[in-house]
Scaffold this motif. Structure first.
Motif, mmCIF file in Angstrom:
data_model
loop_
_atom_site.group_PDB
_atom_site.id
_atom_site.type_symbol
_atom_site.label_atom_id
_atom_site.label_comp_id
_atom_site.label_asym_id
_atom_site.label_seq_id
_atom_site.Cartn_x
_atom_site.Cartn_y
_atom_site.Cartn_z
ATOM 1 N N ALA A 128 0.825 -1.215 0.000
ATOM 2 C CA ALA A 128 0.000 0.000 0.000
ATOM 3 C C ALA A 128 0.856 1.261 0.000
ATOM 4 N N GLY A 129 0.416 2.234 -0.792
ATOM 5 C CA GLY A 129 1.049 3.555 -0.784
ATOM 6 C C GLY A 129 2.359 3.642 -1.546
ATOM 7 N N ALA A 130 2.883 2.520 -2.025
ATOM 8 C CA ALA A 130 4.216 2.557 -2.629
ATOM 9 C C ALA A 130 4.203 2.288 -4.133
ATOM 10 N N GLY A 131 3.396 1.333 -4.534
ATOM 11 C CA GLY A 131 3.464 0.917 -5.932
ATOM 12 C C GLY A 131 2.238 1.321 -6.721
ATOM 13 N N ILE A 132 2.243 0.888 -7.966
ATOM 14 C CA ILE A 132 1.055 1.035 -8.808
ATOM 15 C C ILE A 132 0.754 -0.349 -9.363
ATOM 16 N N ASN A 209 7.212 0.053 -9.328
ATOM 17 C CA ASN A 209 7.719 0.345 -7.989
ATOM 18 C C ASN A 209 7.997 1.844 -7.938
ATOM 19 N N VAL A 210 7.210 2.571 -7.153
ATOM 20 C CA VAL A 210 7.341 4.028 -7.179
ATOM 21 C C VAL A 210 7.978 4.567 -5.897
ATOM 22 N N HIS A 211 7.331 4.322 -4.766
ATOM 23 C CA HIS A 211 7.804 4.956 -3.533
ATOM 24 C C HIS A 211 8.443 3.985 -2.545
ATOM 25 N N HIS A 212 8.732 2.794 -2.973
ATOM 26 C CA HIS A 212 9.348 1.813 -2.075
ATOM 27 C C HIS A 212 10.665 2.374 -1.528
ATOM 28 N N GLU A 213 10.813 2.280 -0.219
ATOM 29 C CA GLU A 213 12.082 2.716 0.375
ATOM 30 C C GLU A 213 12.997 1.532 0.588
ATOM 31 N N THR A 214 12.402 0.367 0.731
ATOM 32 C CA THR A 214 13.192 -0.864 0.857
ATOM 33 C C THR A 214 12.425 -1.980 0.145
ATOM 34 N N PHE A 215 13.102 -3.088 -0.060
ATOM 35 C CA PHE A 215 12.460 -4.282 -0.614
ATOM 36 C C PHE A 215 12.774 -5.461 0.281
ATOM 37 N N PRO A 216 11.953 -6.488 0.251
ATOM 38 C CA PRO A 216 12.289 -7.686 1.013
ATOM 39 C C PRO A 216 13.660 -8.208 0.578
ATOM 40 N N GLU A 217 14.316 -8.897 1.483
ATOM 41 C CA GLU A 217 15.695 -9.328 1.230
ATOM 42 C C GLU A 217 15.855 -10.064 -0.109
ATOM 43 N N ALA A 223 15.429 -5.446 -7.398
ATOM 44 C CA ALA A 223 14.341 -4.484 -7.640
ATOM 45 C C ALA A 223 14.756 -3.090 -7.186
ATOM 46 N N THR A 224 14.143 -2.094 -7.821
ATOM 47 C CA THR A 224 14.357 -0.723 -7.369
ATOM 48 C C THR A 224 13.058 0.056 -7.536
ATOM 49 N N SER A 225 13.049 1.283 -6.997
ATOM 50 C CA SER A 225 11.857 2.126 -7.149
ATOM 51 C C SER A 225 12.291 3.490 -7.670
ATOM 52 N N LEU A 226 11.328 4.240 -8.168
ATOM 53 C CA LEU A 226 11.646 5.584 -8.650
ATOM 54 C C LEU A 226 12.191 6.431 -7.512
ATOM 55 N N TYR A 227 11.625 6.234 -6.318
ATOM 56 C CA TYR A 227 12.103 7.000 -5.169
ATOM 57 C C TYR A 227 13.567 6.663 -4.854
#
Ligand code: BTN
Length: 326
Positions: A128-132, A209-217, A223-227
């Motif tokens: 929630a709140g991070a991706g599209i 992936n837009v606002h992800h600050e971290t990803f699962p290990e 993976a990366t995000s725009l943020y």
């Protein structure tokens, strides 16, 4: 009503008088005022100036029907739009809507997916709140074997949307992953329903992936995000609408020309490891060659060590150094 007010404020760009809003929407001034207040409570900054009217100063990054709908400019903007706070998979919902008779251009967006699907049976996380998570319905009169070309167009449309909002060009990993700094930013899953030899519908599902600050290990080095790449926040609704705009433009040209010749050069310029060695993981066999880019139908042309040029239709192509592939 929220969508209509936001649409008018956005179309105008400057002040829209309460009177104009009432007349266009056929409601009372109080109703307009109440809706403006409800929008403010959701985080919209709307300035109200006496004798001038209302002006939209800032919109929050929310995925709602009003926010996405009021930004649409593409030719499908009147088609059904369903926005979920949470759903299992937008691809599943879009397929259901298509089977219930909803038209081409029907769009489903979700803030969170509980059973997001990736390619090859993988799971796709949309917190929630991070991706599209977005999926749209197509009902083209084309042969089923040509449907994979639409995925190539979806990758280009997504890439352009990212470019529009961030100024950054992603690279494309054939056929349709968007990659930044060798990590995946966006994935696309296209699903098709056939009746005998005829396409009932195609659902194109895109995950960003837009606002992800971290990803699962397990994803951290893949993976990366725009943020993470730019240190900035974006309007996810704007990204959705830009994808729809670009895709609709490409789609119209595709239906006229019936192949990808018109985007081949653009795509190949953005293709990661073009001219370099790639490993093709086919069914039961694995081989290496030099990637030459796509042909006019979206197959990857790979030159073998013996100088033979093979067309790779489907199957996984691994690229050295990508997604921590060694
Ligand atoms: C992949 O790269 O494996 C494809 C990922 C596709 C994810 C998107 S998110 C929206 C849509 N709904 C799904 O369940 N999957 C796609």
């Amino acid at each position: 009503m929220k969508r209509k007010i936001l649409t008018m404020l956005r179309e105008n760009g400057a002040y829209v008088s309460g009177q104009q809003l009432c007349e266009r929407l056929g409601v009372s001034r109080t109703a307009v005022w109440k809706t403006i207040n409800a929008l403010k409570a959701e985080g919209y900054e709307i300035e109200a100036v006496q004798n001038k009217g209302y002006c939209l100063l800032q919109a929050p990054d929310v995925l709602t029907e009003a926010e996405v709908g009021s930004r649409r400019t593409d030719r499908w903007r009147e088609a059904p739009l369903i926005v979920y706070t949470e759903t299992d998979s937008t691809n599943n919902q879009a397929r259901r809507l298509a089977q219930e008779g909803n038209p081409e251009g029907t769009l489903v967006v979700a803030d969170r997916q509980t059973r997001g699907k990736g390619r090859r049976g993988r799971v796709w996380e949309t917190p929630a709140g991070a991706g599209i998570a977005m999926s749209f319905v197509l009902k083209p009169e084309i042969a089923p074997q040509d449907a994979s070309q639409l995925t190539i167009l979806a990758a280009l449309a997504s890439l352009r949307a990212v470019r529009d909002v961030s100024g950054i060009d992603c690279a494309i990993k054939w056929p349709n992953d968007l990659v930044l700094n060798r990590r995946k930013l966006c994935g696309i899953l296209t699903e098709m329903n056939l009746e005998e030899d005829y396409i009932q519908q195609i659902v194109v599902g895109i995950g960003f992936n837009v606002h992800h600050e971290t990803f699962p290990e397990s994803l951290a080095d893949k993976a990366t995000s725009l943020y993470l790449e730019t240190g900035r926040k974006y309007s996810r609704a704007e990204i959705v609408c830009r994808v729809m705009q670009h895709f609709a433009n490409y789609y119209d040209q595709f239906l006229e020309q019936r192949n990808l010749a018109f985007v081949r050069e653009e795509y190949n310029q953005l293709l990661i490891s073009r001219g370099e060695s790639v490993r093709v993981l086919g069914v039961g066999q694995e081989w290496s060659g030099r990637s030459l880019g796509i042909n006019d139908t979206g197959s990857l042309l790979v030159e073998t060590e013996r100088g033979e040029i093979r067309e790779v239709l489907a199957g996984e192509v691994s690229v050295r150094g990508l997604y921590s592939y060694a």
